[in-house]
Write a protein that holds these residues in place. Structure first.
Motif, PDB file in Angstrom:
ATOM      1  N   GLY A   9      25.598  41.261  41.637  1.00 27.71           N
ATOM      2  CA  GLY A   9      26.390  40.119  41.219  1.00 27.71           C
ATOM      3  C   GLY A   9      25.717  38.796  41.519  1.00 27.71           C
ATOM      4  N   PRO A  10      26.503  37.725  41.533  1.00 29.46           N
ATOM      5  CA  PRO A  10      25.943  36.396  41.784  1.00 29.46           C
ATOM      6  C   PRO A  10      25.211  36.334  43.121  1.00 29.46           C
ATOM      7  CG  PRO A  10      28.224  36.237  41.035  1.00 29.46           C
ATOM      8  CD  PRO A  10      27.940  37.689  41.288  1.00 29.46           C
ATOM      9  N   GLU A  12      25.127  34.161  45.307  1.00 31.39           N
ATOM     10  CA  GLU A  12      25.952  33.626  46.385  1.00 31.39           C
ATOM     11  C   GLU A  12      26.729  34.716  47.114  1.00 31.39           C
ATOM     12  OE1 GLU A  12      25.889  30.535  43.053  1.00 31.39           O
ATOM     13  OE2 GLU A  12      26.114  32.692  43.209  1.00 31.39           O
ATOM     14  N   TYR A  13      26.938  35.851  46.462  1.00 37.25           N
ATOM     15  CA  TYR A  13      27.773  36.913  47.015  1.00 37.25           C
ATOM     16  C   TYR A  13      27.002  38.162  47.421  1.00 37.25           C
ATOM     17  CZ  TYR A  13      31.325  34.110  44.615  1.00 37.25           C
ATOM     18  OH  TYR A  13      32.107  33.097  44.168  1.00 37.25           O
ATOM     19  N   ALA A  14      25.783  38.314  46.928  1.00 35.40           N
ATOM     20  CA  ALA A  14      25.016  39.537  47.185  1.00 35.40           C
ATOM     21  C   ALA A  14      24.758  39.707  48.683  1.00 35.40           C
ATOM     22  CB  ALA A  14      23.697  39.498  46.416  1.00 35.40           C
ATOM     23  N   ASN A  15      25.023  40.904  49.165  1.00 38.23           N
ATOM     24  CA  ASN A  15      24.781  41.273  50.558  1.00 38.23           C
ATOM     25  C   ASN A  15      25.579  40.429  51.551  1.00 38.23           C
ATOM     26  OD1 ASN A  15      22.866  43.261  49.736  1.00 38.23           O
ATOM     27  ND2 ASN A  15      21.402  41.617  49.435  1.00 38.23           N
ATOM     28  N   GLN A  16      26.769  40.003  51.154  1.00 32.23           N
ATOM     29  CA  GLN A  16      27.650  39.234  52.034  1.00 32.23           C
ATOM     30  C   GLN A  16      28.781  40.135  52.530  1.00 32.23           C
ATOM     31  OE1 GLN A  16      27.142  35.943  52.968  1.00 32.23           O
ATOM     32  NE2 GLN A  16      25.215  36.231  51.889  1.00 32.23           N
ATOM     33  N   LEU A  32      36.665  34.981  44.875  1.00 35.42           N
ATOM     34  CA  LEU A  32      36.921  33.738  44.149  1.00 35.42           C
ATOM     35  C   LEU A  32      35.842  32.708  44.400  1.00 35.42           C
ATOM     36  CD1 LEU A  32      40.732  33.355  44.861  1.00 35.42           C
ATOM     37  CD2 LEU A  32      39.666  34.059  42.719  1.00 35.42           C
ATOM     38  N   GLY A  33      35.380  32.106  43.323  1.00 32.41           N
ATOM     39  CA  GLY A  33      34.479  30.978  43.454  1.00 32.41           C
ATOM     40  C   GLY A  33      35.283  29.767  43.867  1.00 32.41           C
ATOM     41  N   GLY A  34      34.650  28.805  44.436  1.00 30.60           N
ATOM     42  CA  GLY A  34      35.330  27.582  44.848  1.00 30.60           C
ATOM     43  C   GLY A  34      34.344  26.439  44.806  1.00 30.60           C
ATOM     44  N   ALA A  35      34.709  25.332  45.394  1.00 33.14           N
ATOM     45  CA  ALA A  35      33.820  24.166  45.418  1.00 33.14           C
ATOM     46  C   ALA A  35      32.493  24.556  46.055  1.00 33.14           C
ATOM     47  CB  ALA A  35      34.472  23.039  46.191  1.00 33.14           C
ATOM     48  N   GLY A  36      31.432  24.424  45.310  1.00 37.84           N
ATOM     49  CA  GLY A  36      30.110  24.748  45.812  1.00 37.84           C
ATOM     50  C   GLY A  36      29.798  26.234  45.873  1.00 37.84           C
ATOM     51  N   ALA A  37      30.764  27.074  45.480  1.00 39.66           N
ATOM     52  CA  ALA A  37      30.555  28.523  45.512  1.00 39.66           C
ATOM     53  C   ALA A  37      30.198  29.010  44.111  1.00 39.66           C
ATOM     54  CB  ALA A  37      31.804  29.222  46.022  1.00 39.66           C
ATOM     55  N   GLY A  38      29.959  30.273  44.007  1.00 36.82           N
ATOM     56  CA  GLY A  38      29.612  30.866  42.726  1.00 36.82           C
ATOM     57  C   GLY A  38      30.840  31.142  41.881  1.00 36.82           C
ATOM     58  N   PRO A  39      30.633  31.796  40.759  1.00 35.67           N
ATOM     59  CA  PRO A  39      31.731  32.128  39.849  1.00 35.67           C
ATOM     60  C   PRO A  39      32.615  33.233  40.433  1.00 35.67           C
ATOM     61  CG  PRO A  39      29.720  33.186  39.137  1.00 35.67           C
ATOM     62  CD  PRO A  39      29.339  32.304  40.295  1.00 35.67           C
ATOM     63  N   GLU A  40      33.767  33.435  39.806  1.00 34.60           N
ATOM     64  CA  GLU A  40      34.593  34.564  40.213  1.00 34.60           C
ATOM     65  C   GLU A  40      33.815  35.845  39.942  1.00 34.60           C
ATOM     66  OE1 GLU A  40      38.305  34.418  38.169  1.00 34.60           O
ATOM     67  OE2 GLU A  40      39.013  32.731  39.348  1.00 34.60           O
ATOM     68  N   ALA A  65      31.083  44.521  39.595  1.00 34.35           N
ATOM     69  CA  ALA A  65      31.650  45.099  38.373  1.00 34.35           C
ATOM     70  C   ALA A  65      31.688  44.107  37.222  1.00 34.35           C
ATOM     71  CB  ALA A  65      33.049  45.627  38.656  1.00 34.35           C
ATOM     72  N   GLY A  66      31.593  42.802  37.498  1.00 34.65           N
ATOM     73  CA  GLY A  66      31.575  41.819  36.426  1.00 34.65           C
ATOM     74  C   GLY A  66      32.374  40.561  36.757  1.00 34.65           C
ATOM     75  N   GLN A  67      32.284  39.571  35.851  1.00 35.21           N
ATOM     76  CA  GLN A  67      33.028  38.333  36.050  1.00 35.21           C
ATOM     77  C   GLN A  67      34.498  38.491  35.676  1.00 35.21           C
ATOM     78  OE1 GLN A  67      30.855  35.227  33.991  1.00 35.21           O
ATOM     79  NE2 GLN A  67      29.993  34.576  35.933  1.00 35.21           N
TER      80      GLN A  67
END
Length: 72
Positions: A9-10, A12-16, A32-40, A65-67
């Protein structure tokens, strides 16, 4: 509630590691994406899989799995 580690995935989220997420009845969690974060991003959690040791504790793997949530 569960602790999961996200794969794929994005960037910003990989391996978190995410604490206190609740998979829905189909096994999906929404990050959920947010200010300064990646997409949902939707991730599929397999509750039967082996946990993965992380610095925050043992976590279930969650595969990207997808956006949008795939049809179950």
């Amino acid at each position: 509630m569960a602790m999961v580690v996200t794969f794929g995935g994005p960037l910003e989220y990989a391996n978190q590691v995410w604490n206190d997420v609740e998979p829905d009845r189909d096994g999906y969690v929404l990050i959920l994406g947010g200010a300064g974060a990646g997409p949902e991003a939707w991730y599929l959690v397999d509750p039967e899989s082996e946990t993965i040791p992380t610095e925050q504790g043992d976590a279930l793997p969650a595969e990207y799995a997808g956006q949008t949530k795939p049809d179950a």
